[in-house]
Design an enzyme around this catalytic site. Structure first.
Site: not given
Ligand code: AMP
Length: 544
Positions: A185, A330, A439, A444
């Site tokens: 990754t 993944e 934030k 959010w």
């Protein structure tokens, strides 16, 4: 009691055996690193991948050993994939766009014994070879005529190795849970971690991804994966195209719009896949040259969010269907695909465009849920957003070498690090990477949604939004824009464009214009670097 059916192990070489036998003459066309074009087919690629396997056996590679590729999308790279895993070893794709130290780290960590490389990387490997502890053989993927004469590394010649093999080689009959592939990754923090795919996970992923509601590739298709084979397995296309006998068109070292467009038109490409930045360049090229996309029917866009304006342009200007997909290294990588459900097919065109900006529904083999910080599953209402968790036979169970320790929770779920909603129809929408969400005053703000809307403003080529420290609200959004060539968009106009499209309190506190936005090795906006670039920045209102 056991069932009465045959035990037919799911091994990746069965894919290319199938393609060679049933679709042998279906072409594989590549632009090469030597310049020019190479025409091959599944039968030929099958024969030559056996040659690779045989050559590797002669070089002493054993089952379970790793052999790396540092290579672009070409017929030779496909041969290496099938050859390496077909002899029971592990095909490790290395992303050449990583920093040199990361390339060294990855190859050493994987313990690669053989490294296949394209001509492009001769200089790089001459420089890095002394630091590559485990590599015993460097194979240059070219013919004798193009071998360098005074290289500091003792390169073996790929074409000579393949020519020396007589192809009399039996594929390895390993357990289906044996590793077949390895991809690291491109994590933005810490060292990259390896995902070790099995034969079984790759074959199941292939079966999942070729279905109509997923990639939907068939034998009639001419597929051009612009997404590189080192980026999450080119989203599985070298496997899925073999499984259906599709023609493949490979761009080699070329990613520029004029070259890809020429190739696409010449070969009659019907299906292609790439990250949004590639398509930004292509749409601009089409506009400038007044050309179209020929036989192209579908483009899969993933890796980053596909902006609505891109989905609309493809459809309205060129009659091409965008299939928005989400996944990750993944997950081999496919997780969700934005094909239309029976319900969605009844919606108006505008509503369908809205839906297509979502990342789509899970395909069979992928379980999804979103949870809050306490791990409680949130409702599928399209509003509640939380941590996106996944489970399935082609999802990672642990990283190579046990890096990062236990990565699944007690019920086997993997936390993707993405924040998302899931609606009643099962459509998932990524709101952010958990670490990029802004934030503001305890609430959010989705940087992705802001970027998607900003990119629709006149004169905007690319947009990135980052949260900047704010004395009252903790963080507020800063919009960073790359203008289109020749355009000079103004802050007021961009903000006016956003008005009514986003919640009022989401409005960026400032807009800045830059020549370039940094990207990761897989084409994502590199928010960490961007935040560093703006480390000294403060909002105008704060300065007074
Ligand atoms: P990689 O492993 O490099 O393919 O990166 C996987 C990550 O890319 C995911 O966890 C997401 O954060 C992001 N990603 C992939 N596809 C999309 C998409 N369609 N929209 C938004 N983010 C995406």
């Amino acid at each position: 009691m056991l069932g009465g059916m045959q035990d037919w192990p799911l091994l990746v070489w069965k894919l290319i055996d199938f393609a060679a036998l049933n679709h042998g003459s279906r072409e594989i066309v590549s632009l090469t690193c030597e310049g020019g074009e190479h025409r091959s087919n599944w039968a030929e690629v099958h024969r030559r991948s056996k040659g690779v396997a045989q050559a590797l056996s002669r070089l002493g590679l054993k089952q379970g050993d790793r052999a790396a590729t540092l290579a672009w999308n070409t017929h030779r790279h496909i041969e290496c994939w099938y050859g390496i895993s077909g002899m029971g070893a592990v095909a490790h794709t290395v992303n050449p766009r990583l920093f040199e130290d990361q390339i060294v780290y990855i190859i050493n960590h994987a313990g690669d014994r053989v490294l296949f490389l394209d001509l492009t990387f001769v200089g790089l490997i001459e420089k890095l070879a002394p630091r590559l502890n485990s590599v015993e053989h460097f194979v240059l993927m070219t013919d004798a005529a193009h071998m360098p004469t005074n290289a500091s590394v003792d390169f073996l010649c790929y074409e000579e190795l393949v020519a020396q093999a007589d192809g009399d080689f039996a594929w390895a009959r390993v357990e289906e849970t044996t590793p077949a592939g390895l991809c690291y990754t491109s994590g933005t923090t810490g060292n990259p971690k390896g995902v070790l795919y099995t034969h079984r996970s790759n074959v199941l992923h292939t079966l999942g991804s070729i279905t109509k509601d997923a990639m939907g590739v068939g034998s009639e298709d001419v597929a051009l994966p612009v997404v590189p084979m080192y980026h999450a397995n080119a989203w599985g296309l070298p496997y899925s195209c073999a499984a259906v006998g599709a023609k493949m068109v490979m761009g080699g070292p070329h990613f520029d719009a004029p070259t890809l467009h020429k190739l696409l038109m010449k070969e009659g490409v019907t299906f292609t896949a790439a990250v949004p930045t590639i398509w930004l360049g292509m749409l601009q090229h089409l506009e400038e040259t007044g050309t179209d996309l020929g036989a192209l029917k579908r483009v899969v866009i993933g890796g980053s969010a596909a902006p609505r304006s891109m989905i609309v342009d493809f459809k309205e200007k060129y009659g091409v269907e965008v299939i928005h997909a989400w996944g990750m290294t993944e997950m081999s990588p496919l997780g969700t695909v934005g094909s239309l459900s029976a319900e969605a097919a009844k919606l108006s065109q505008e509503e369908q465009f809205d839906l297509k900006t979502k990342q789509g529904r899970a395909i069979f083999g992928v379980e999804l849920k979103v949870t809050d910080d306490a791990g409680t599953t949130l409702p599928r209402d399209g509003e509640s957003f939380g941590h996106l968790m996944v489970r399935g036979p082609w999802c990672v169970g642990e990283y190579f070498g046990g890096e990062g320790g236990h990565i699944l929770d007690a019920e086997g779920w993997f936390d993707t690090g993405d924040v998302a909603t899931i609606d009643q129809g099962g459509y998932m929408q990524i709101t952010d990477r958990a670490k990029d969400v802004i934030k503001s005053g305890g609430e959010w703000i989705s940087s992705i949604e802001l970027e998607n809307e900003a990119i629709g403003a006149a004169g905007v080529a690319e947009a990135a939004v980052i949260g900047m420290p704010h004395p009252k609200w903790d963080e507020r959004p800063l919009l960073v824009i790359v203008p289109k060539a020749g355009a000079t968009p103004r802050k007021e106009d961009v903000l006016a464009h956003l008005e009514g499209r986003i919640a009022k309190w989401w409005m960026p506190d400032d807009v800045v214009f830059v020549d370039e936005i940094p990207h990761t090795a897989t084409g994502k906006i590199q928010k960490t670097t961007l935040r560093e670039q703006f480390a000294d920045y403060s909002f105008p209102a704060v300065d007074g």
